[in-house]
Motif scaffolding. Sequence first.
Motif, PDB file in Angstrom:
ATOM      1  N   MET A   1      13.432  14.691 -19.107  1.00 54.51           N
ATOM      2  CA  MET A   1      13.183  15.383 -20.370  1.00 54.51           C
ATOM      3  C   MET A   1      12.552  16.842 -20.285  1.00 54.51           C
ATOM      4  N   GLN A   2      12.842  17.832 -20.790  1.00 57.36           N
ATOM      5  CA  GLN A   2      12.682  18.989 -20.519  1.00 57.36           C
ATOM      6  C   GLN A   2      11.453  19.592 -21.148  1.00 57.36           C
ATOM      7  N   LYS A   3      10.580  20.213 -20.351  1.00 62.51           N
ATOM      8  CA  LYS A   3       9.363  20.947 -20.787  1.00 62.51           C
ATOM      9  C   LYS A   3       9.235  22.058 -21.569  1.00 62.51           C
ATOM     10  N   ASN A   4       8.909  22.153 -22.717  1.00 60.92           N
ATOM     11  CA  ASN A   4       8.916  23.618 -23.278  1.00 60.92           C
ATOM     12  C   ASN A   4       7.567  24.426 -22.786  1.00 60.92           C
ATOM     13  N   TYR A   5       7.776  25.616 -22.418  1.00 57.61           N
ATOM     14  CA  TYR A   5       6.790  26.356 -22.007  1.00 57.61           C
ATOM     15  C   TYR A   5       6.764  27.549 -23.006  1.00 57.61           C
ATOM     16  N   ASN A   6       5.470  28.107 -23.097  1.00 56.64           N
ATOM     17  CA  ASN A   6       5.250  29.245 -23.733  1.00 56.64           C
ATOM     18  C   ASN A   6       6.112  30.572 -23.403  1.00 56.64           C
ATOM     19  N   LYS A   7       6.595  31.178 -24.088  1.00 52.28           N
ATOM     20  CA  LYS A   7       7.257  32.587 -23.536  1.00 52.28           C
ATOM     21  C   LYS A   7       6.164  33.491 -23.161  1.00 52.28           C
ATOM     22  N   PRO A   8       6.335  34.278 -22.366  1.00 48.94           N
ATOM     23  CA  PRO A   8       5.525  35.375 -21.915  1.00 48.94           C
ATOM     24  C   PRO A   8       5.354  36.292 -23.127  1.00 48.94           C
ATOM     25  N   LEU A  21      10.087  32.953  -9.608  1.00 51.31           N
ATOM     26  CA  LEU A  21      11.365  31.928  -9.569  1.00 51.31           C
ATOM     27  C   LEU A  21      12.336  32.371  -8.880  1.00 51.31           C
ATOM     28  N   PHE A  22      12.929  33.680  -8.789  1.00 50.87           N
ATOM     29  CA  PHE A  22      14.001  34.121  -7.931  1.00 50.87           C
ATOM     30  C   PHE A  22      13.464  33.734  -6.194  1.00 50.87           C
ATOM     31  N   CYS A  23      12.353  34.139  -5.951  1.00 49.22           N
ATOM     32  CA  CYS A  23      11.894  33.743  -4.611  1.00 49.22           C
ATOM     33  C   CYS A  23      12.104  32.527  -4.401  1.00 49.22           C
ATOM     34  N   GLU A 140       6.810  23.770  -8.583  1.00 48.09           N
ATOM     35  CA  GLU A 140       5.643  24.863  -8.204  1.00 48.09           C
ATOM     36  C   GLU A 140       5.581  25.995  -8.896  1.00 48.09           C
ATOM     37  N   VAL A 141       6.739  26.330  -9.564  1.00 50.25           N
ATOM     38  CA  VAL A 141       6.973  27.686 -10.429  1.00 50.25           C
ATOM     39  C   VAL A 141       6.399  27.300 -11.867  1.00 50.25           C
ATOM     40  N   GLY A 142       6.761  26.460 -12.224  1.00 52.18           N
ATOM     41  CA  GLY A 142       6.063  25.973 -13.681  1.00 52.18           C
ATOM     42  C   GLY A 142       4.683  25.561 -13.917  1.00 52.18           C
ATOM     43  N   ASP A 143       4.189  25.013 -12.654  1.00 55.43           N
ATOM     44  CA  ASP A 143       2.727  24.912 -12.414  1.00 55.43           C
ATOM     45  C   ASP A 143       1.990  26.182 -12.510  1.00 55.43           C
ATOM     46  N   TRP A 144       2.778  26.982 -11.553  1.00 51.66           N
ATOM     47  CA  TRP A 144       1.966  28.199 -11.588  1.00 51.66           C
ATOM     48  C   TRP A 144       2.019  29.084 -12.709  1.00 51.66           C
ATOM     49  N   TYR A 145       3.036  29.018 -13.480  1.00 50.47           N
ATOM     50  CA  TYR A 145       2.907  29.751 -14.906  1.00 50.47           C
ATOM     51  C   TYR A 145       2.331  29.187 -15.779  1.00 50.47           C
ATOM     52  N   HIS A 150      -3.665  22.912  -8.105  1.00 50.39           N
ATOM     53  CA  HIS A 150      -3.635  21.449  -7.362  1.00 50.39           C
ATOM     54  C   HIS A 150      -4.778  21.544  -6.326  1.00 50.39           C
ATOM     55  N   SER A 151      -5.577  20.735  -6.157  1.00 50.85           N
ATOM     56  CA  SER A 151      -6.403  20.385  -5.545  1.00 50.85           C
ATOM     57  C   SER A 151      -6.580  19.291  -4.826  1.00 50.85           C
TER      58      SER A 151
END
Length: 174
Positions: A1-8, A21-23, A140-145, A150-151
């Motif tokens: 199921m896809q998560k919806n992120y807030n747009k920048p 993301l492209f990195c 990792e990109v979604g979490d960063w965004y 994460h600790s």
Amino acid sequence: MQKNYNKPKTWQDFELLCEHLFCVLYGKASRNGRQGQSQYGVDICGTLSEGGGYFGVQCKCKNNNHHSQITEAEIDAELNKAIEFKPSLSLFIFATTTERDSKIQEYIRFKNDEFSQSHKMHVSIYFWDCIEEMMDFHKEVGDWYEGVVHSSYAIDIKAVVANKQLQPKFTSVS
């Protein structure tokens, strides 16, 4: 199921998200130049794996309140700039916060056919829902965004008996 992120909210935030993301997707990418400099339509540049050449990304952060869409005229203008980028690009990507649009997708397919023959440059587009899917896939990109940190902690728990009561004593293990 896809998560919806807030747009920048800003083009700067969207460009930074695309850089991350492209990195992850291609291994090496960075923002090209700075505001006010000629960028030849390329906001982010990187190298494709296995000698595939260079790729460029044009980020289009659109006003979310007015349902604005990337246009054919914008696509043409950016493509005409991108063919001047040095060294030449093997792949040119439009990344946009707009909704998926079948007419724009068709236009990109025609441009891909045209530019892959005339300039040996493939053309593609990622709409916001596709970017969200990639953020889900590359957590990792979604979490960063989303600003998730994460600790990990190692905890050594020892039992201490005081006053005939068992009480845990927590000590952090480094």
